[in-house]
Design a protein around this motif. Structure first.
Motif, short mmCIF file in Angstrom:
data_model
loop_
_atom_site.label_atom_id
_atom_site.label_comp_id
_atom_site.label_asym_id
_atom_site.label_seq_id
_atom_site.Cartn_x
_atom_site.Cartn_y
_atom_site.Cartn_z
N PHE A 142 -2.43 30.66 16.09
CA PHE A 142 -2.34 29.32 16.69
C PHE A 142 -1.94 29.42 18.16
CE2 PHE A 142 -0.08 25.38 17.71
CZ PHE A 142 -1.03 24.44 17.34
N GLY A 147 -5.34 26.34 17.86
CA GLY A 147 -5.78 25.61 16.66
C GLY A 147 -5.78 26.51 15.44
N LYS A 149 -8.77 26.41 13.33
CA LYS A 149 -10.16 26.62 12.95
C LYS A 149 -10.53 28.08 13.17
CE LYS A 149 -14.82 24.81 13.48
NZ LYS A 149 -15.70 23.84 14.16
N LEU A 173 -3.49 21.57 8.95
CA LEU A 173 -3.42 20.52 9.97
C LEU A 173 -2.62 19.32 9.48
CD1 LEU A 173 -7.08 20.61 11.36
CD2 LEU A 173 -5.00 21.39 12.53
#
Length: 378
Positions: A142, A147, A149, A173
């Motif tokens: 992260f 993120g 993804k 998330l």
């Protein structure tokens, strides 16, 4: 020796002995012998000892549906159908449960997620250490990308695993939006994975339940509205092509004291394409396994996979109805209705009454139309 005597004998055995035996189709068998059987052997033995007749008790009551009152018992009699239920609708809340130990599941699920994220895990690590390793890797990813993804880097083996990976990212998330504690987010995800998997395992199939006698007082009380309902006799026809699938998917219950721990085997199959081995594990260790306390039912189950959401599609035609037994306390107007249906369909029928000398049920020796209790009503 009858079923009640067999149950009593098993319960009177020493704990270490009673835990090693089970009851299948009215016979006491070593549990280890039964558990060694695969689908083919268990199915073959079931066919060899399958009764010629099965019975199902009906309450004969009205049920509210879409603002209308429906008598599903009468529908079953008129249409010669049985309804395939979800296990969650059973009277026993533990029926069809498969034993998954949460802490074992937690460890194995963390190892699985580490593998998908290509994190090397040493076998001697504790669950806490594996969790810390996984969380640390997530945080690092992260920080580097901003993120989650693409956090799963290993190529998925199938579409189901790919979807599971996407769900993992979405859950991360959602949980992080509630609280930026990564360790807590992972713990919540593992917990939800466990609950969803247990639910999915139990709802993999639908079933309809039958027994081998129309004279059980307990079942007349519990499933036929305190003797106000009726019991249908079905005659099996194994050689008829149209009943081949029905016959092949009828299995006897396994009544015992112990529950096998299926955690390791089933966690390995999570997010994988369903296999015959997985379905049989769910059937054998869930749908067909029940506490010895229920052995008096000597139950046989028709099992089919869950295939659609339209409940009407789970009313399926069953073997021919060859007799109807009318409850001892069935109201006169209900008795008249059931008799008229039987006459219309040319189905033999008889009343059931209590024996005078023992606490058992038997066929009434007098035809309902000739019985002084009801003759004035016909």
């Amino acid at each position: 020796m009858n079923i009640e005597e067999l149950i009593f004998n098993i319960k009177q055995m020493a704990p270490q002995v009673s835990s090693t035996y089970c009851m299948v189709n009215g016979m006491i068998m070593p549990l280890s012998e039964v558990e060694k059987m695969g689908y083919e052997e268990f199915s073959l033995r079931s066919h060899i000892n399958k009764p010629l007749k099965l019975y199902k008790y009906f309450p004969n009551v009205l049920t509210e549906k879409d603002g209308k009152k429906v008598n599903y018992s009468v529908q079953a009699l008129k249409n010669n159908t049985v309804f395939m239920q979800e296990p969650k609708e059973f009277d026993d809340p533990y029926d069809s449960d498969i034993s998954l130990d949460y802490f074992t599941y937690q460890r194995l699920r963390l190892i699985e997620y580490c593998d998908r994220c290509q994190i090397d895990v040493q076998e001697n690590l504790s669950t806490q250490e594996i969790g810390n390793l996984f969380v640390g890797s997530l945080i690092k990813y992260f920080q580097e990308t901003g993120g989650v993804k693409g956090i799963v880097t290993k190529q998925p083996l199938n579409m189901i695993e790919q979807q599971a990976n996407e769900i993992l990212q979405n859950k991360l998330l959602i949980e992080l939006s509630k609280n930026d504690n990564w360790a807590r987010a992972v713990a919540k995800i593992i917990q939800s994975d466990y609950e969803e998997y247990c639910k999915n395992l139990k709802n993999t199939f639908r079933t309809s339940c039958f027994t081998t006698t129309p004279y059980s007082q307990l079942m007349w009380s519990g499933y036929a509205n305190c003797h106000k309902g009726f019991c249908i006799e079905y005659t099996l026809q194994p050689n008829e092509e149209k009943y081949h699938d029905l016959y092949a998917n009828l299995f006897p219950m396994i009544y015992c004291k112990v529950r096998p721990d299926m955690t390791e085997r089933l966690v390995k199959m999570q997010d994988k394409e369903p296999t015959l081995e997985l379905v049989w594990d769910i059937y054998f260790h869930g749908a067909l396994r029940k506490s010895i306390d229920w052995a008096y039912q000597n139950e046989w189950r028709l099992l089919i996979p869950m295939r659609c959401k339209n409940t009407e599609d789970y009313n399926i035609e069953f073997f021919p109805i060859t007799k109807v037994f009318l409850g001892n306390t069935m109201p006169n107007e209900n008795r008249k209705e059931i008799i008229e249906i039987c006459k219309e369909k040319n189905i033999p029928y008889i009343g059931v009454t209590r024996k005078s000398e023992v606490f058992e049920m038997e066929e009434c020796s007098i035809k309902c139309e000739e019985c002084p209790k009801y003759i004035s009503k016909y």
